[in-house]
Structures are given as structure tokens and as C-alpha cells.
Scaffold this motif. Structure first.
Motif, short mmCIF file in Angstrom:
data_model
loop_
_atom_site.label_atom_id
_atom_site.label_comp_id
_atom_site.label_asym_id
_atom_site.label_seq_id
_atom_site.Cartn_x
_atom_site.Cartn_y
_atom_site.Cartn_z
N UNK A 24 24.52 59.36 20.91
CA UNK A 24 25.60 60.40 21.46
C UNK A 24 26.11 59.58 22.81
N UNK A 25 27.34 59.82 22.98
CA UNK A 25 27.82 59.12 24.09
C UNK A 25 29.08 59.93 24.72
N UNK A 26 29.17 59.80 26.01
CA UNK A 26 30.50 60.39 26.93
C UNK A 26 31.55 59.18 26.56
N UNK A 27 32.72 59.66 26.70
CA UNK A 27 33.96 58.73 26.52
C UNK A 27 33.79 57.75 27.51
N UNK A 28 33.48 57.84 28.80
CA UNK A 28 33.34 56.67 29.72
C UNK A 28 32.37 55.90 29.47
N UNK A 29 31.30 56.19 28.59
CA UNK A 29 30.39 55.23 28.12
C UNK A 29 31.01 54.17 27.13
N UNK A 30 31.69 54.95 26.41
CA UNK A 30 32.44 54.17 25.13
C UNK A 30 33.42 53.08 25.70
N UNK A 31 34.02 53.53 26.78
CA UNK A 31 34.94 52.93 27.51
C UNK A 31 34.18 51.65 28.04
N UNK A 32 33.11 51.76 28.70
CA UNK A 32 32.41 50.90 29.40
C UNK A 32 32.02 49.88 28.48
N UNK A 33 31.56 50.40 27.26
CA UNK A 33 31.09 49.25 26.12
C UNK A 33 32.29 48.50 25.76
N UNK A 34 33.40 49.11 25.81
CA UNK A 34 34.63 48.19 25.31
C UNK A 34 35.00 47.03 26.52
N UNK A 35 34.76 47.61 27.37
CA UNK A 35 35.10 46.69 28.78
C UNK A 35 34.10 45.47 28.72
N UNK A 36 32.79 45.91 28.40
CA UNK A 36 31.60 44.89 28.32
C UNK A 36 32.01 43.86 27.34
N UNK A 37 32.49 44.37 25.97
CA UNK A 37 32.96 43.60 24.97
C UNK A 37 34.11 42.57 25.38
N UNK A 38 35.12 43.14 26.02
CA UNK A 38 36.27 42.34 26.73
C UNK A 38 35.61 41.24 27.61
N UNK A 39 34.61 41.82 28.23
CA UNK A 39 34.03 40.67 29.38
C UNK A 39 33.53 39.47 28.67
N UNK A 40 32.54 39.95 27.52
CA UNK A 40 32.00 38.95 26.84
C UNK A 40 33.02 37.94 26.21
N UNK A 41 34.17 38.46 25.50
CA UNK A 41 34.95 37.65 25.00
C UNK A 41 35.62 36.75 25.85
N UNK A 42 36.09 37.13 26.91
CA UNK A 42 36.90 36.34 28.19
C UNK A 42 35.76 35.11 28.59
N UNK A 43 34.32 35.71 29.02
CA UNK A 43 33.55 34.57 29.07
C UNK A 43 33.28 33.46 28.31
N UNK A 44 33.35 33.95 27.00
CA UNK A 44 33.29 32.83 26.10
C UNK A 44 34.41 32.19 25.80
N UNK A 45 35.53 32.53 26.08
CA UNK A 45 36.68 31.84 25.65
C UNK A 45 37.02 31.07 27.06
N UNK A 46 36.70 31.29 28.31
CA UNK A 46 36.95 30.70 29.30
C UNK A 46 35.83 29.78 29.99
N UNK A 47 34.62 30.09 29.36
CA UNK A 47 33.67 29.37 29.42
C UNK A 47 33.03 29.29 30.89
N UNK A 48 33.30 30.59 31.53
CA UNK A 48 32.54 30.80 32.88
C UNK A 48 32.16 32.34 32.86
N UNK A 49 31.68 32.62 34.11
CA UNK A 49 31.39 34.11 34.35
C UNK A 49 32.43 34.82 34.62
N UNK A 50 32.63 36.02 34.28
CA UNK A 50 33.60 36.94 34.80
C UNK A 50 33.05 38.04 35.34
#
Length: 99
Positions: A24-50
């Protein structure tokens, strides 16, 4: 399985089943998970911490909706940069940010 219900404070709860477990999640938690996924993808593609991000939030959003975006960014461990377009002194910069 996806279901939604009302929280005790009047908010929305999203009930999901993933790998035979109910969550069970609140919408803000789901959005946070989405942002975390975007962050992981950016770090992988940029090869640096975001750690800093820019998110465009529509001007017609309410304060509550804007706060939800900032809360979701904190869940994703991102540091926000708040830009108040109306307080910018440089007109060219204002136009760029609005674009």
C-alpha cells in the motif's frame, strides 16, 4: 491487482500486488519511486552520481501539488533547486526558464 481506497486523513491509498505480496502506497511515494528510477537511469547513463535535479511543475498546480513533488524528490534522495521565475532580475533568463 490494483485498487485504490481513501486514507483516514482523506488522502488516496494505492494497493498493489507485486510478486504475490500486497503493498500500500500513497501517490507521493509512487512518484518518489519513479524519481528514484529516473535517478538510477541518469547515473547509469552519465556514469556519475546525480543529486541535483530540475523538475518543471506547471504554474496551475496548487501549493499542495507542488509540495508533493518536492516530497517525492526527497524520497528519491534528490536535492531541489527552487527557482522563482517572477523574482528573476534578468528578462532573458526569465524567458529561458519559462520556455
Amino acid at each position: 491487482m490494483r485498487e485504490m481506497s481513501e486514507d483516514s486523513d482523506g488522502g488516496v491509498l494505492v494497493h498493489l500486488q507485486y510478486l504475490n505480496e500486497k503493498h500500500t502506497y500513497r501517490p507521493v511515494q509512487i512518484l518518489g519511486m519513479l524519481f528514484a528510477n529516473f535517478k538510477q537511469m541518469a547515473e547509469k547513463n552519465l556514469e556519475t552520481l546525480v543529486s541535483i535535479y530540475v523538475i518543471g511543475i506547471p504554474s496551475y498546480f496548487t501549493d499542495l501539488q507542488r509540495r508533493a513533488y518536492l516530497d517525492a524528490a526527497h524520497i528519491a534522495d534528490l536535492e531541489e533547486i527552487v527557482v522563482d521565475i517572477e523574482e528573476m532580475k534578468n528578462d532573458k533568463l526569465k524567458k529561458i526558464w519559462k520556455y
